[in-house]
Scaffold this motif. Structure first.
Motif, mmCIF file in Angstrom:
data_model
loop_
_atom_site.group_PDB
_atom_site.id
_atom_site.type_symbol
_atom_site.label_atom_id
_atom_site.label_comp_id
_atom_site.label_asym_id
_atom_site.label_seq_id
_atom_site.Cartn_x
_atom_site.Cartn_y
_atom_site.Cartn_z
ATOM 1 N N PRO A 43 0.817 -1.217 0.000
ATOM 2 C CA PRO A 43 0.000 0.000 0.000
ATOM 3 C C PRO A 43 0.851 1.268 0.000
ATOM 4 C CG PRO A 43 -0.160 -1.171 2.116
ATOM 5 C CD PRO A 43 0.623 -2.044 1.192
ATOM 6 N N GLY A 44 0.505 2.183 -0.891
ATOM 7 C CA GLY A 44 1.228 3.454 -0.932
ATOM 8 C C GLY A 44 0.302 4.599 -0.564
ATOM 9 N N GLY A 45 0.803 5.814 -0.690
ATOM 10 C CA GLY A 45 0.005 7.029 -0.440
ATOM 11 C C GLY A 45 -0.580 7.043 0.954
ATOM 12 N N SER A 46 -1.875 7.349 1.037
ATOM 13 C CA SER A 46 -2.506 7.502 2.348
ATOM 14 C C SER A 46 -3.046 6.182 2.896
ATOM 15 C CB SER A 46 -3.658 8.513 2.245
ATOM 16 O OG SER A 46 -4.580 8.006 1.299
ATOM 17 N N LEU A 47 -2.853 5.080 2.158
ATOM 18 C CA LEU A 47 -3.407 3.800 2.641
ATOM 19 C C LEU A 47 -2.626 3.299 3.858
ATOM 20 C CD1 LEU A 47 -4.012 1.820 -0.698
ATOM 21 C CD2 LEU A 47 -5.732 2.910 0.759
ATOM 22 N N PRO A 48 -3.328 2.716 4.848
ATOM 23 C CA PRO A 48 -2.622 2.144 6.005
ATOM 24 C C PRO A 48 -1.620 1.081 5.550
ATOM 25 C CG PRO A 48 -4.993 2.161 6.379
ATOM 26 C CD PRO A 48 -4.782 2.555 4.942
ATOM 27 N N LYS A 49 -0.503 0.994 6.261
ATOM 28 C CA LYS A 49 0.562 0.069 5.844
ATOM 29 C C LYS A 49 0.362 -1.327 6.415
ATOM 30 C CE LYS A 49 2.477 3.450 3.653
ATOM 31 N NZ LYS A 49 1.210 4.128 3.292
ATOM 32 N N ARG A 50 -0.411 -1.456 7.490
ATOM 33 C CA ARG A 50 -0.668 -2.806 8.005
ATOM 34 C C ARG A 50 -2.030 -3.258 7.482
ATOM 35 N NH1 ARG A 50 -3.225 -3.879 13.514
ATOM 36 N NH2 ARG A 50 -4.807 -2.257 13.637
ATOM 37 N N GLY A 51 -2.146 -4.563 7.227
ATOM 38 C CA GLY A 51 -3.422 -5.026 6.723
ATOM 39 C C GLY A 51 -3.355 -6.402 6.113
ATOM 40 N N PHE A 52 -4.407 -6.728 5.366
ATOM 41 C CA PHE A 52 -4.475 -8.075 4.813
ATOM 42 C C PHE A 52 -5.275 -8.137 3.525
ATOM 43 C CE2 PHE A 52 -8.763 -9.744 6.016
ATOM 44 C CZ PHE A 52 -9.209 -8.684 6.803
ATOM 45 N N VAL A 53 -5.026 -9.243 2.794
ATOM 46 C CA VAL A 53 -5.690 -9.508 1.513
ATOM 47 C C VAL A 53 -6.616 -10.704 1.683
ATOM 48 C CG1 VAL A 53 -5.312 -10.361 -0.846
ATOM 49 C CG2 VAL A 53 -3.727 -8.690 0.145
ATOM 50 N N LEU A 54 -7.826 -10.593 1.154
ATOM 51 C CA LEU A 54 -8.656 -11.783 0.956
ATOM 52 C C LEU A 54 -8.681 -12.044 -0.540
ATOM 53 C CD1 LEU A 54 -10.706 -13.990 1.888
ATOM 54 C CD2 LEU A 54 -12.503 -12.316 1.458
ATOM 55 N N MET A 55 -8.209 -13.226 -0.961
ATOM 56 C CA MET A 55 -8.273 -13.603 -2.375
ATOM 57 C C MET A 55 -9.288 -14.735 -2.511
ATOM 58 S SD MET A 55 -5.305 -14.691 -5.060
ATOM 59 C CE MET A 55 -4.663 -13.043 -5.209
ATOM 60 N N ASP A 56 -10.397 -14.424 -3.170
ATOM 61 C CA ASP A 56 -11.535 -15.350 -3.190
ATOM 62 C C ASP A 56 -12.084 -15.502 -4.611
ATOM 63 O OD1 ASP A 56 -13.759 -16.833 -2.400
ATOM 64 O OD2 ASP A 56 -14.909 -15.062 -1.793
ATOM 65 N N PRO A 57 -11.272 -16.097 -5.521
ATOM 66 C CA PRO A 57 -11.722 -16.236 -6.912
ATOM 67 C C PRO A 57 -12.884 -17.215 -7.022
ATOM 68 C CG PRO A 57 -9.366 -16.722 -6.662
ATOM 69 C CD PRO A 57 -9.964 -16.706 -5.307
ATOM 70 N N SER A 58 -13.553 -17.177 -8.164
ATOM 71 C CA SER A 58 -14.678 -18.099 -8.361
ATOM 72 C C SER A 58 -14.193 -19.468 -8.854
ATOM 73 C CB SER A 58 -15.662 -17.500 -9.367
ATOM 74 O OG SER A 58 -14.968 -16.982 -10.482
ATOM 75 N N TYR A 59 -12.944 -19.573 -9.315
ATOM 76 C CA TYR A 59 -12.377 -20.814 -9.887
ATOM 77 C C TYR A 59 -13.269 -21.320 -11.018
ATOM 78 C CZ TYR A 59 -9.265 -20.658 -5.883
ATOM 79 O OH TYR A 59 -8.338 -20.263 -4.948
ATOM 80 N N GLU A 60 -13.879 -20.357 -11.709
ATOM 81 C CA GLU A 60 -14.732 -20.661 -12.848
ATOM 82 C C GLU A 60 -13.842 -21.064 -14.039
ATOM 83 O OE1 GLU A 60 -16.510 -17.001 -14.000
ATOM 84 O OE2 GLU A 60 -17.725 -17.878 -15.590
ATOM 85 N N LEU A 61 -12.680 -20.436 -14.136
ATOM 86 C CA LEU A 61 -11.747 -20.704 -15.228
ATOM 87 C C LEU A 61 -10.596 -21.572 -14.724
ATOM 88 C CD1 LEU A 61 -11.403 -17.005 -16.440
ATOM 89 C CD2 LEU A 61 -12.819 -18.797 -17.470
ATOM 90 N N PRO A 62 -10.136 -22.546 -15.539
ATOM 91 C CA PRO A 62 -8.977 -23.350 -15.122
ATOM 92 C C PRO A 62 -7.772 -22.460 -14.814
ATOM 93 C CG PRO A 62 -9.984 -24.264 -17.115
ATOM 94 C CD PRO A 62 -10.694 -22.969 -16.836
ATOM 95 N N SER A 63 -7.673 -21.307 -15.483
ATOM 96 C CA SER A 63 -6.532 -20.411 -15.253
ATOM 97 C C SER A 63 -6.534 -19.803 -13.853
ATOM 98 C CB SER A 63 -6.508 -19.294 -16.306
ATOM 99 O OG SER A 63 -7.716 -18.577 -16.258
ATOM 100 N N ASP A 64 -7.691 -19.822 -13.167
ATOM 101 C CA ASP A 64 -7.728 -19.270 -11.805
ATOM 102 C C ASP A 64 -6.752 -20.009 -10.880
ATOM 103 O OD1 ASP A 64 -9.590 -17.373 -12.477
ATOM 104 O OD2 ASP A 64 -11.288 -18.343 -11.487
ATOM 105 N N TYR A 65 -6.662 -21.353 -11.055
ATOM 106 C CA TYR A 65 -5.766 -22.149 -10.195
ATOM 107 C C TYR A 65 -4.304 -21.737 -10.430
ATOM 108 C CZ TYR A 65 -9.851 -25.112 -9.425
ATOM 109 O OH TYR A 65 -11.096 -25.576 -9.080
ATOM 110 N N LYS A 66 -3.983 -21.554 -11.705
ATOM 111 C CA LYS A 66 -2.611 -21.174 -12.071
ATOM 112 C C LYS A 66 -2.324 -19.750 -11.579
ATOM 113 C CE LYS A 66 0.327 -21.349 -16.183
ATOM 114 N NZ LYS A 66 0.570 -19.964 -16.564
#
Ligand code: SAM
Length: 320
Positions: free
Chosen positions: A185-208
Motif C-alpha cells: 500500500p502506498g500514499g494515504s493507505l494504512p501500511k498494516r493489513g491483509f488480503v482476501l483472495m476469493d476467486p470463483s475458480y470458474e476458469l482453469p486459469s484461476d488455479y494457475k
C-alpha cells in the motif's frame, strides 16, 4: 467467462467458514487503534438478497447461514442418531459473525466479504475492493453506498472504535493483477493489513493465477497477511492438489531462513498454513468442502482457525 454470480451461493457453508475466519482477522486488527487496510481482490456484489430467484433456486444459504443461525447453545445435543454429541463452545469470532449476520438475515439479506469488512472497519481504516464482472461491479458500487450510515451497537464484541466508517476504494479491475499492482500500500493507505483472495475458480486459469500471484504478492508486501479461499471439488481435485503443492513450495522458499513476524515468547508460528472444512459426500464429483490458505498469520491464529473449523464441522454435521 463470467457465468459465475455469487448470488447463487451467498451464505452457503463455504461462505460461513470463509466469513467466520474473515471476522476473526478483522477482530484482531480492530484490537489495535492503528488503522488497517483490507484488500479484497475478488469482491463480488457486497451483499446479497436471500429471497432472490438465484438464492431460492439453490437453497444453499438455508443449508449454511440458516443452519448456523438456527444452531443451539453450547452443550446442547446435536440431534444425531446417537443423541449424545454436544456442540463445543461458540468461538468468539463465530459469535461476532452470527451477530453481524442477524442484522441482515432478518431483513432477507446476507453480507458478503466487502460488507463484513466495511461493517467492522473504523474511520481511519481503508478498504480496496476489486471486481471484474461488468454487472457485479455496478451492483457492488451501489451496495457499498450505504455503508457509511451503518453503525454497530456499542456492545458489538470487536475491539476499539466505532464501526462501519472505513474509506472504500472500488476498482473495476483484474484482482490477480491488482494485488501486485496496488500493493504494497502506498500514499494515504494504512501500511498494516491483509488480503482476501476469493476467486470463483470458474476458469482453469484461476488455479494457475493463484499459484503464481500469491507468492509474488507475499514477497512484494512483506508485512501483509494473505487469506486465500479454494474449493474442494471432486472432479477438480488434481488441479486443487497441484495448486496447493505449488503454493507450499513457493511459500516455503519465500520464508526459508526467515522467522515469521508472528513470533512471540520465543516460540515460532508457522509462516503459513492450510485449513480445510469438509461438509458433504465426495461421491458426485461436486463441491464437498473448501479450504483456506493463511499466510503470515497473527499470533496463535492457526489455533483460532482450528477452533472455528471444529465448531462449524460440528454444526454442519448435525442431522435435523
Ligand atoms: N469475496 C466475495 C464474498 O466473500 O462475498 C465473493 C466473491 S465470488 C466467490 C468471486 C468474484 O470474483 C465474482 O464476483 C467474480 O465476478 C469475480 N471475478 C472473477 N474473476 C475476477 C478477476 N480476475 N478479478 C476480479 N474479480 C474477478
Amino acid at each position: 467467462m463470467f457465468a459465475y454470480r455469487h448470488g447463487f451461493h451467498a451464505g452457503n457453508k463455504a461462505d460461513v467458514f470463509k466469513h467466520s475466519v474473515l471476522t476473526a482477522v478483522l477482530m484482531r486488527f480492530r484490537a489495535k487503534e492503528k488503522p488497517f487496510l483490507y484488500f479484497d481482490s475478488h469482491a463480488g456484489a457486497g451483499f446479497y438478497k436471500l429471497d432472490s430467484e438465484w438464492s431460492i433456486q439453490t437453497g444453499e444459504a438455508a443449508g449454511g447461514i440458516g443452519v448456523l443461525l438456527g444452531s443451539s447453545a453450547p452443550g446442547s445435543s446435536t440431534g444425531s442418531a446417537e443423541g449424545t454429541e454436544s456442540l463445543p463452545p461458540v468461538p468468539p469470532a463465530v459469535e461476532a459473525y452470527k451477530k453481524l449476520c442477524m442484522r441482515f438475515y432478518g431483513k432477507g439479506f446476507y453480507p458478503g466479504s466487502p460488507e463484513i469488512a466495511a461493517s467492522l472497519s473504523r474511520p481511519g481504516d481503508s478498504l480496496v475492493l476489486c471486481e471484474l464482472h461488468p454487472s457485479e461491479i455496478a451492483v457492488l458500487r451501489q451496495n457499498m453506498k450505504g455503508v457509511n450510515s451503518r453503525d454497530f451497537p456499542p456492545d458489538f464484541p470487536c475491539g476499539t472504535g466505532s464501526s462501519g466508517r472505513g474509506n472504500i476504494h472500488i476498482h473495476y479491475r483484474d484482482g490477480f493483477e491488482a494485488v501486485t499492482g496496488l500493493l504494497p500500500p502506498g500514499g494515504s493507505l494504512p501500511k498494516r493489513g491483509f488480503v482476501l483472495m476469493d476467486p470463483s475458480y470458474e476458469l482453469p486459469s484461476d488455479y494457475k493465477n493463484v499459484s503464481e500471484v500469491v507468492p509474488r504478492a507475499v514477497s512484494k508486501w512483506n508485512t501483509g497477511i494473505f487469506i486465500v479461499w479454494y474449493p474442494l471439488v471432486g472432479r477438480r481435485m488434481k488441479q486443487v492438489e497441484k495448486m496447493k503443492k505449488s503454493l507450499s513450495d513457493s511459500l516455503s522458499a519465500c520464508f526459508s531462513g526467515i522467522r515469521s513476524p508472528s513470533v512471540n515468547s520465543g516460540e515460532r508460528e508457522e509462516p503459513f498454513f492450510f485449513s480445510e472444512l469438509e461438509f458433504a459426500g465426495k461421491d458426485d464429483g461436486g463441491m464437498y468442502g473448501c479450504g483456506l490458505l493463511v499466510v503470515r498469520p497473527q499470533w496463535n491464529f492457526a489455533g483460532e482457525v482450528r477452533e472455528i473449523n471444529g465448531y462449524l464441522r460440528s454444526v454442519f454435521s448435525r442431522r435435523f
